[in-house]
Scaffold this motif. Structure first.
Motif, PDB file in Angstrom:
ATOM      1  N   ALA A 141      10.150   3.350   5.589  1.00 34.36           N
ATOM      2  CA  ALA A 141      10.556   2.026   6.382  1.00 34.36           C
ATOM      3  C   ALA A 141      11.892   2.385   6.774  1.00 34.36           C
ATOM      4  N   TYR A 142      12.050   2.120   8.087  1.00 33.86           N
ATOM      5  CA  TYR A 142      13.534   1.980   8.858  1.00 33.86           C
ATOM      6  C   TYR A 142      13.626   0.699   9.738  1.00 33.86           C
ATOM      7  N   ASN A 143      14.432  -0.219   9.540  1.00 33.06           N
ATOM      8  CA  ASN A 143      14.909  -1.474  10.301  1.00 33.06           C
ATOM      9  C   ASN A 143      13.572  -2.041  10.799  1.00 33.06           C
ATOM     10  N   VAL A 144      12.813  -2.493   9.742  1.00 31.78           N
ATOM     11  CA  VAL A 144      11.543  -3.115  10.161  1.00 31.78           C
ATOM     12  C   VAL A 144      11.564  -4.487   9.407  1.00 31.78           C
ATOM     13  N   GLU A 145      12.673  -5.198   9.439  1.00 34.19           N
ATOM     14  CA  GLU A 145      12.755  -6.465   8.431  1.00 34.19           C
ATOM     15  C   GLU A 145      11.686  -7.655   8.920  1.00 34.19           C
ATOM     16  N   GLY A 146      11.206  -7.440  10.243  1.00 34.38           N
ATOM     17  CA  GLY A 146      10.360  -8.511  10.635  1.00 34.38           C
ATOM     18  C   GLY A 146       8.980  -8.088  10.721  1.00 34.38           C
ATOM     19  N   LEU A 147       8.646  -6.950  10.107  1.00 33.72           N
ATOM     20  CA  LEU A 147       7.272  -6.429  10.092  1.00 33.72           C
ATOM     21  C   LEU A 147       6.894  -5.858   8.507  1.00 33.72           C
ATOM     22  N   ILE A 148       7.939  -5.588   7.561  1.00 32.45           N
ATOM     23  CA  ILE A 148       7.719  -4.992   6.502  1.00 32.45           C
ATOM     24  C   ILE A 148       6.768  -5.725   5.450  1.00 32.45           C
ATOM     25  N   LYS A 149       6.987  -7.211   5.672  1.00 28.02           N
ATOM     26  CA  LYS A 149       6.159  -8.000   4.601  1.00 28.02           C
ATOM     27  C   LYS A 149       4.646  -7.973   4.859  1.00 28.02           C
ATOM     28  N   LYS A 150       4.399  -7.912   6.232  1.00 29.30           N
ATOM     29  CA  LYS A 150       3.021  -7.910   6.659  1.00 29.30           C
ATOM     30  C   LYS A 150       2.322  -6.643   6.398  1.00 29.30           C
ATOM     31  N   CYS A 151       3.006  -5.620   6.419  1.00 29.65           N
ATOM     32  CA  CYS A 151       2.527  -4.471   6.122  1.00 29.65           C
ATOM     33  C   CYS A 151       2.198  -4.277   4.741  1.00 29.65           C
ATOM     34  N   LEU A 152       3.077  -4.509   3.892  1.00 30.49           N
ATOM     35  CA  LEU A 152       2.963  -4.558   2.527  1.00 30.49           C
ATOM     36  C   LEU A 152       1.938  -5.539   1.798  1.00 30.49           C
ATOM     37  N   SER A 153       1.804  -6.572   2.421  1.00 28.41           N
ATOM     38  CA  SER A 153       0.943  -7.522   1.924  1.00 28.41           C
ATOM     39  C   SER A 153      -0.473  -6.916   2.200  1.00 28.41           C
ATOM     40  N   SER A 154      -0.862  -6.191   3.415  1.00 25.27           N
ATOM     41  CA  SER A 154      -2.065  -5.727   3.741  1.00 25.27           C
ATOM     42  C   SER A 154      -2.385  -4.694   2.606  1.00 25.27           C
ATOM     43  N   ILE A 155      -1.375  -3.925   2.192  1.00 23.77           N
ATOM     44  CA  ILE A 155      -1.615  -3.078   1.117  1.00 23.77           C
ATOM     45  C   ILE A 155      -1.727  -3.460  -0.332  1.00 23.77           C
ATOM     46  N   LEU A 156      -1.064  -4.465  -0.525  1.00 24.43           N
ATOM     47  CA  LEU A 156      -1.415  -4.952  -1.777  1.00 24.43           C
ATOM     48  C   LEU A 156      -2.629  -5.863  -1.872  1.00 24.43           C
ATOM     49  N   ASN A 157      -3.395  -6.046  -0.778  1.00 24.42           N
ATOM     50  CA  ASN A 157      -4.532  -6.654  -0.696  1.00 24.42           C
ATOM     51  C   ASN A 157      -5.888  -6.132  -0.922  1.00 24.42           C
ATOM     52  N   GLN A 158      -5.607  -4.760  -1.101  1.00 20.54           N
ATOM     53  CA  GLN A 158      -6.745  -3.523  -1.060  1.00 20.54           C
ATOM     54  C   GLN A 158      -7.789  -3.936  -2.163  1.00 20.54           C
ATOM     55  N   THR A 159      -9.029  -3.744  -1.861  1.00 20.55           N
ATOM     56  CA  THR A 159     -10.017  -3.845  -2.828  1.00 20.55           C
ATOM     57  C   THR A 159     -10.162  -2.805  -3.828  1.00 20.55           C
TER      58      THR A 159
ATOM     59  N   THR B  12      15.453  -4.829   5.699  1.00 15.93           N
ATOM     60  CA  THR B  12      14.443  -4.400   5.055  1.00 15.93           C
ATOM     61  C   THR B  12      14.104  -4.227   3.803  1.00 15.93           C
ATOM     62  N   LEU B  13      15.308  -3.816   3.319  1.00 15.49           N
ATOM     63  CA  LEU B  13      15.122  -3.732   1.567  1.00 15.49           C
ATOM     64  C   LEU B  13      15.276  -5.053   1.115  1.00 15.49           C
ATOM     65  N   LYS B  14      15.835  -6.074   1.413  1.00 15.38           N
ATOM     66  CA  LYS B  14      15.972  -7.285   1.014  1.00 15.38           C
ATOM     67  C   LYS B  14      14.674  -8.118   1.165  1.00 15.38           C
ATOM     68  N   LYS B  15      13.843  -7.761   2.227  1.00 15.10           N
ATOM     69  CA  LYS B  15      12.487  -8.426   2.502  1.00 15.10           C
ATOM     70  C   LYS B  15      11.613  -7.573   1.453  1.00 15.10           C
ATOM     71  N   ILE B  16      11.644  -6.463   1.046  1.00 13.73           N
ATOM     72  CA  ILE B  16      10.932  -5.826   0.105  1.00 13.73           C
ATOM     73  C   ILE B  16      11.219  -6.503  -1.328  1.00 13.73           C
ATOM     74  N   GLU B  17      12.539  -6.613  -1.686  1.00 15.28           N
ATOM     75  CA  GLU B  17      12.763  -7.200  -2.823  1.00 15.28           C
ATOM     76  C   GLU B  17      12.500  -8.676  -3.049  1.00 15.28           C
TER      77      GLU B  17
ATOM     78  N   PHE C 105      -0.661   7.826   4.012  1.00 20.88           N
ATOM     79  CA  PHE C 105       0.576   7.232   4.650  1.00 20.88           C
ATOM     80  C   PHE C 105       0.219   6.293   5.615  1.00 20.88           C
ATOM     81  N   ILE C 106       1.069   5.226   5.370  1.00 18.19           N
ATOM     82  CA  ILE C 106       0.943   3.827   6.471  1.00 18.19           C
ATOM     83  C   ILE C 106       2.379   3.661   7.009  1.00 18.19           C
ATOM     84  N   ASP C 107       2.318   3.485   8.202  1.00 15.42           N
ATOM     85  CA  ASP C 107       3.743   2.989   8.852  1.00 15.42           C
ATOM     86  C   ASP C 107       4.037   1.782   8.513  1.00 15.42           C
ATOM     87  N   SER C 108       5.331   1.516   8.455  1.00 17.06           N
ATOM     88  CA  SER C 108       5.789   0.379   7.909  1.00 17.06           C
ATOM     89  C   SER C 108       5.629  -0.894   9.181  1.00 17.06           C
ATOM     90  N   ASP C 109       5.528  -0.755  10.187  1.00 13.59           N
ATOM     91  CA  ASP C 109       5.019  -1.649  11.110  1.00 13.59           C
ATOM     92  C   ASP C 109       3.409  -1.805  11.549  1.00 13.59           C
TER      93      ASP C 109
END
Length: 322
Positions: free
Chosen positions: A12-30, A47-52, A88-92
């Protein structure tokens, strides 16, 4: 290495507006037996703040490093991982809820070391492109996978959208400081295996950001796509010498992609000498593209237009981009 565990590596690099959507899709895995390995590559935004803020309770590793590029971040992710498998999943980008389950089932079904799914290319102002196909999923030998990568048919070089047996990365890393790192890294990885399980369904969403389409200025580093393709195809011919025509098709694609990048820039006129050099590069392999039955139609059209006149191709690009 933990049996059955999938390490999901997210640089992840400078994706403050996108990282939550990316991580949410991962956390929602079957498939729930996975660890999340996030490498914050020296982001200068939030970016780090959004993750936290997400307060992720799932098993995770979050590492912040100085900015060293995506290859170094992926390598660090591999080093920190504990799983039997790696993806590997890109953060955007985003993935479907059954992304992990689908890929793991392919590996088990075909007794493969690598599985790949199709993806959907999402544009900000154009219709999305769904790369899925109607044929059943199948196993493709390493030779045939490389052949199809060269002509861009159903498989691609991207590190994302794939599931790997983790032990493939022993002694294998993404080249630090290289642009187009997938060109260098993925073919040798596949060559270590008997082949790849190729899934027909699109489970990965690849997002083209607005600033990826309209570039304000041309950077000479974009020429690295040609040099990296030359290096990759040289190694391919050492292993598979029968793929000469397909190698030329791939070189033409690298030339066309780089030239398109240049011609779309606001300072294209300054680089016309470079554009003509790229055109000469394309001319050397043009016949293989035009007369290869498997090369894509849009690549054939671009190659023909470039052979006729660069400014004609630029006019074509302007119309197509509208």
């Amino acid at each position: 290495m933990e049996e059955g565990l999938i390490s999901v590596i997210v640089p992840a690099y400078n994706v403050e507006g996108l990282i939550k959507k990316c991580l949410s899709s991962i956390l929602n895995q079957t498939y729930k037996n996975f660890e999340l390995v996030i490498i914050n590559d020296g982001s200068t935004d939030d970016t780090l703040k959004k993750i936290e803020e997400m307060n992720i309770q799932h098993r995770k590793v979050v590492i912040t490093t100085k900015n060293s590029g995506i290859s170094t971040a992926r390598n660090r992710g591999v080093y920190e991982s504990s799983g039997e498998y790696i993806t590997f999943i890109d953060s955007d980008d985003e993935v479907e809820p059954d992304y992990l389950e689908y890929l793991l089932n392919l590996i088990k079904k075909f007794n493969a070391e690598i599985a790949t799914c199709q993806h959907i290319v999402e544009f900000p102002r154009k219709k999305n492109i769904d790369m899925s196909f109607s044929e059943k999923s199948y196993f493709m030998s390493a030779h045939d996978w490389v052949q199809n990568v060269l002509i861009m048919d159903k498989v691609d070089l991207s590190p994302w959208g794939k599931l790997y047996k983790a032990d493939l990365f022993v002694g294998h890393v993404f080249p630090d400081g290289k642009l187009f790192e997938d060109t260098y890294a993925i073919p040798p990885l596949v060559s270590k295996t008997k082949g790849v399980a190729v899934g027909n369904e699109a489970k990965y969403h690849y997002e083209i950001r607005k600033n990826s389409i309209t570039r304000s200025e041309f950077k000479r580093s974009a020429l690295n796509l040609i040099t990296s393709t030359d290096a990759m195809t040289k190694r391919v011919l050492e292993v598979f010498p029968d793929l000469t025509r397909e190698v030329k098709v791939r070189k033409a694609w690298a030339g066309v992609s780089t030239l398109s990048n240049l011609l779309r820039s606001k300072d294209a006129d300054i680089y016309m000498e470079t554009a003509n050099e790229i055109r000469r590069y394309i001319l050397m392999v043009s016949s293989s593209v035009i007369f290869c039955s498997k090369s894509k139609l849009d690549l054939k059209i671009a190659t023909v237009l470039i052979c006729i006149n660069i400014r004609l191709y630029k006019y074509f690009l302007n119309i197509r981009d509208k």
